[in-house]
Design a protein around this motif. Sequence first.
Motif, mmCIF file in Angstrom:
data_model
loop_
_atom_site.group_PDB
_atom_site.id
_atom_site.type_symbol
_atom_site.label_atom_id
_atom_site.label_comp_id
_atom_site.label_asym_id
_atom_site.label_seq_id
_atom_site.Cartn_x
_atom_site.Cartn_y
_atom_site.Cartn_z
ATOM 1 N N UNK A 1 0.923 -1.219 -0.376
ATOM 2 C CA UNK A 1 -0.141 -0.111 -0.301
ATOM 3 C C UNK A 1 1.046 1.658 -0.097
ATOM 4 N N UNK A 2 2.397 1.269 -0.193
ATOM 5 C CA UNK A 2 2.065 2.180 -0.648
ATOM 6 C C UNK A 2 2.627 3.221 -1.594
ATOM 7 N N UNK A 3 3.142 4.178 -1.734
ATOM 8 C CA UNK A 3 3.256 5.463 -2.515
ATOM 9 C C UNK A 3 3.676 4.732 -3.970
ATOM 10 N N UNK A 4 4.562 4.275 -3.776
ATOM 11 C CA UNK A 4 6.049 4.499 -4.566
ATOM 12 C C UNK A 4 7.670 3.419 -4.751
ATOM 13 N N UNK A 5 7.470 2.457 -5.317
ATOM 14 C CA UNK A 5 9.052 2.334 -5.095
ATOM 15 C C UNK A 5 10.403 3.328 -5.566
ATOM 16 N N UNK A 6 11.738 3.314 -4.455
ATOM 17 C CA UNK A 6 12.160 3.909 -5.251
ATOM 18 C C UNK A 6 13.815 2.753 -5.259
ATOM 19 N N UNK A 7 14.423 2.755 -6.499
ATOM 20 C CA UNK A 7 15.250 2.051 -6.675
ATOM 21 C C UNK A 7 16.789 2.063 -5.531
ATOM 22 N N UNK A 8 18.211 1.640 -6.325
ATOM 23 C CA UNK A 8 19.673 1.879 -6.000
ATOM 24 C C UNK A 8 19.828 3.331 -6.011
ATOM 25 N N UNK A 9 18.961 3.714 -7.601
ATOM 26 C CA UNK A 9 19.921 4.672 -7.945
ATOM 27 C C UNK A 9 19.099 5.537 -8.512
ATOM 28 N N UNK B 1 11.708 -25.782 3.965
ATOM 29 C CA UNK B 1 10.497 -24.441 3.486
ATOM 30 C C UNK B 1 9.096 -24.870 2.976
ATOM 31 N N UNK B 2 8.770 -23.736 2.588
ATOM 32 C CA UNK B 2 7.025 -23.571 2.968
ATOM 33 C C UNK B 2 6.779 -22.057 2.354
ATOM 34 N N UNK B 3 6.311 -22.276 1.205
ATOM 35 C CA UNK B 3 5.751 -20.423 0.335
ATOM 36 C C UNK B 3 4.282 -20.363 0.889
ATOM 37 N N UNK B 4 3.996 -19.179 1.510
ATOM 38 C CA UNK B 4 2.405 -19.261 2.827
ATOM 39 C C UNK B 4 1.613 -17.840 1.839
ATOM 40 N N UNK B 5 0.326 -18.274 1.333
ATOM 41 C CA UNK B 5 0.247 -17.182 0.582
ATOM 42 C C UNK B 5 0.003 -16.314 2.380
ATOM 43 N N UNK B 6 -0.175 -14.317 1.716
ATOM 44 C CA UNK B 6 -0.494 -14.149 3.364
ATOM 45 C C UNK B 6 -1.291 -12.604 2.733
ATOM 46 N N UNK B 7 -2.217 -12.305 3.810
ATOM 47 C CA UNK B 7 -3.445 -11.216 3.597
ATOM 48 C C UNK B 7 -2.788 -10.015 4.013
ATOM 49 N N UNK B 8 -3.331 -9.232 2.594
ATOM 50 C CA UNK B 8 -2.840 -7.912 2.700
ATOM 51 C C UNK B 8 -3.961 -6.843 2.672
ATOM 52 N N UNK B 9 -5.494 -7.663 3.311
ATOM 53 C CA UNK B 9 -6.523 -6.456 2.192
ATOM 54 C C UNK B 9 -6.721 -5.208 3.739
#
Length: 251
Positions: free
Chosen positions: A169-177, A199-207
Amino acid sequence: MTSVVGMLPKPFLVHWAARMAAETAVSSLAAVASIAERDPDGAVDYVRNSHLRYTKIRAKVGSDAHDMFERMIRLEEIDRVHPDLEPYRKGFAEFLTVVRPELVRAEDIAWSDTHEYAGSFDAILRVWLGEDGKPTPDHSGTPHLLIVDWKTSKSTYPDVALQLSAYANADRIIAADGTSEPMPEFDGAAVLHITGEDWAFKPVRIDSEVFGVFLTLRRVFEWDRVISKTVIGRAIAQSARRLVTGTQRRA
């Protein structure tokens, strides 16, 4: 962002730290007694700080593993690693084979102008899923854009949902450059939990419900760091000060 999620109460940590101290005292009884003969305070500190030493070691393993995971998912050749990391390397390699994700972004900054927080996310992956919701490594399923976190802790804890919802839910991505672009719309989120055994790959709620809890913690963080320091003013009445005599001042 980590500091915001850290506003969650964690009463279990008190009992965990106490148990770590007790286990150290029992398992290292002779060593503790030897230290106590020369330095009682040092012996107390040795036992009392057991949980801090453990946390420091685990943090180092986690940091090294995250570095290795990024290199592997960027298809960098990994020859030999420290024996402590080898189980994590094998687990991550198996994950890449079983799921065959496509890397979109890794280790960039999620920045929220709206709610004033920021944090570094592990990865944005494109994963192909079948109708049963499981990965199709041949990419025959439907592609899903996921915000993903790697975890090497003992267990998968619910607060990872707060973390991932904040990234998403952040507004933007800032890259290393230093370049910036809008945060994409995600189809979901997942956590890859890797231990020394499996290991396990599990879905996560982000609602919206989960993100709402994060925003509540954001307000608690603001209270703790800013507002709480402004709410109590100087005394407008108080007890009389004890008289300081001239003899005391000259002394």
